[in-house]
Design an enzyme around this catalytic site. Structure first.
Site: not given
Ligand code: HMG
Ligand code: MG
Length: 306
Positions: A15-16, A211, A213, A244, A253
């Protein structure tokens, strides 16, 4: 505090690690990676995320990957779910394809929260609360990832008080355990210790994972610092995959192989077969056309050539 005698690793590589890859990685390759990780003895694997494919195209095949895994008893498979839409997708198939654990993710920094999930920290909690409640009602574990607990690409250094605040919010909505994440890999050991200390105001030691990086090469030192506090859950990424998408320039990571090598050398049990783990890292690195981003893996692979 005594250094723990055993450590549980969550490999977050699928995933990450892969979420940041620009070229599509086929679901079959992701599935094979998960299979290789479990064959190496990993008991927790963060498989994928049910996020918007517009934001993170690489994770668009989440359902296909979850459906394709041959599960091993005793292994916990987790997925990221940022909202109800994500949770519903994760639970849409038969129960045997559900994740064992979902992860909600928030940041200690307002600016990062906006960039990563398009809402404020408070709004993210309001969004997660029903997700957490529904998951727990369905008998699924809930982990909370806390991003930017020492530094943020937009706000700079993050004070431990803000980590304590976020940990309190996570506890308040029913999150069962949390990751103290150094998202951009800027932290050094004393800062990481302070972030963990702050988290301890709300969560037990057994429910806190590190966690880290490795952008600045500090992740292994930060792991050791957390171990010295008694932390025994860590996340790492096979072959040091990743970054990310919302933290430009941040690298993957800490490599799982490096962590396992260090832990084995310290006599700390992990249940992981390092050689098989190196094979898993080599498999995905070969697919991506690069060398594993792990010093231990590189050394062990070189040794095989002699
Ligand atoms: P948004 O644009 O604010 O949400 O996204 P929305 O509710 O307005 O929806 C917009 C569109 O997204 C719509 O589609 C929804 O259907 C779709 P459209 O009508 O435009 O075609 N949508 C989705 N589709 C599939 N699955 C869903 C979903 N939700 C909405 N669950 C949202 C809000 C959070 C969904 C968006 O901003 C998003 O997906 N962001 C991605 C964030 C992400 O994956 N970041 C990386 C992971 S976090 C990370 O890596 C950190 C971590 O490792 C820890 C660290 O290291 O810090 C965990
Ligand atoms: Mg991470």
């Amino acid at each position: 505090m005594q250094i723990p005698h055993r450590v549980k690793l969550v490999d977050v590589g699928p995933r990450d690690g892969l979420q940041n890859e620009k070229s599509p990685v086929p679901a079959a390759v992701k599935i094979e990676l998960v299979h290789r990780l479990q064959a190496a003895g990993l008991k927790e694997i963060e498989v994928t995320s049910y996020v918007s494919p517009k934001w993170v195209p690489q994770m668009a095949d989440a359902a296909e990957v979850m459906a394709g895994i041959t599960r091993q008893p005793g292994v916990r498979y987790s997925v990221l779910t940022p909202n109800m839409q994500g949770l519903e997708a994760a639970l849409s198939g038969p129960r045997e394809r559900w994740p064992d654990e979902i992860v909600v993710f928030a940041a200690a920094s307002e600016a990062f929260s906006q960039r990563n999930i398009n809402c404020s920290i408070a709004e993210s909690m309001a969004r997660f609360a029903p997700v957490v409640a529904a998951a727990r009602a369905a008998g699924i574990h809930v982990r909370g990832a806390m991003s930017c607990t020492v530094g943020c690409p937009y706000e700079g250094e993050i004070a431990p008080e803000r980590v304590a605040y976020l940990a309190g919010l996570m506890k308040g909505i029913g999150v069962q355990r949390v990751d103290v994440a150094d998202t951009i890999g800027v932290g050094t050991p004393l800062q990481v210790k302070k972030a963990i200390q702050a988290t301890l105001q709300h969560f037990d030691l057994a429910d806190i994972s590190g966690h880290f990086h490795d952008t600045y090469g500090q992740a292994l030192a930060n792991t050791l610092a957390a171990l010295e506090m008694g932390v025994w859950n860590f996340q790492s990424s096979v072959a040091g995959l990743g970054g990310c998408p919302y933290a430009k320039g941040a690298t993957g990571n800490v490599a799982s192989e490096d962590v396992v090598y260090m832990l084995q050398g310290m006599g700390i049990e992990t249940g992981i077969d390092l050689e098989k783990l190196v094979d898993a890292g080599k498999f995905i690195s070969d697919f991506l056309g690069r060398q594993p981003n792990s010093r231990a893996a590189t050394a062990l692979l070189n040794k095989r050539l002699v």
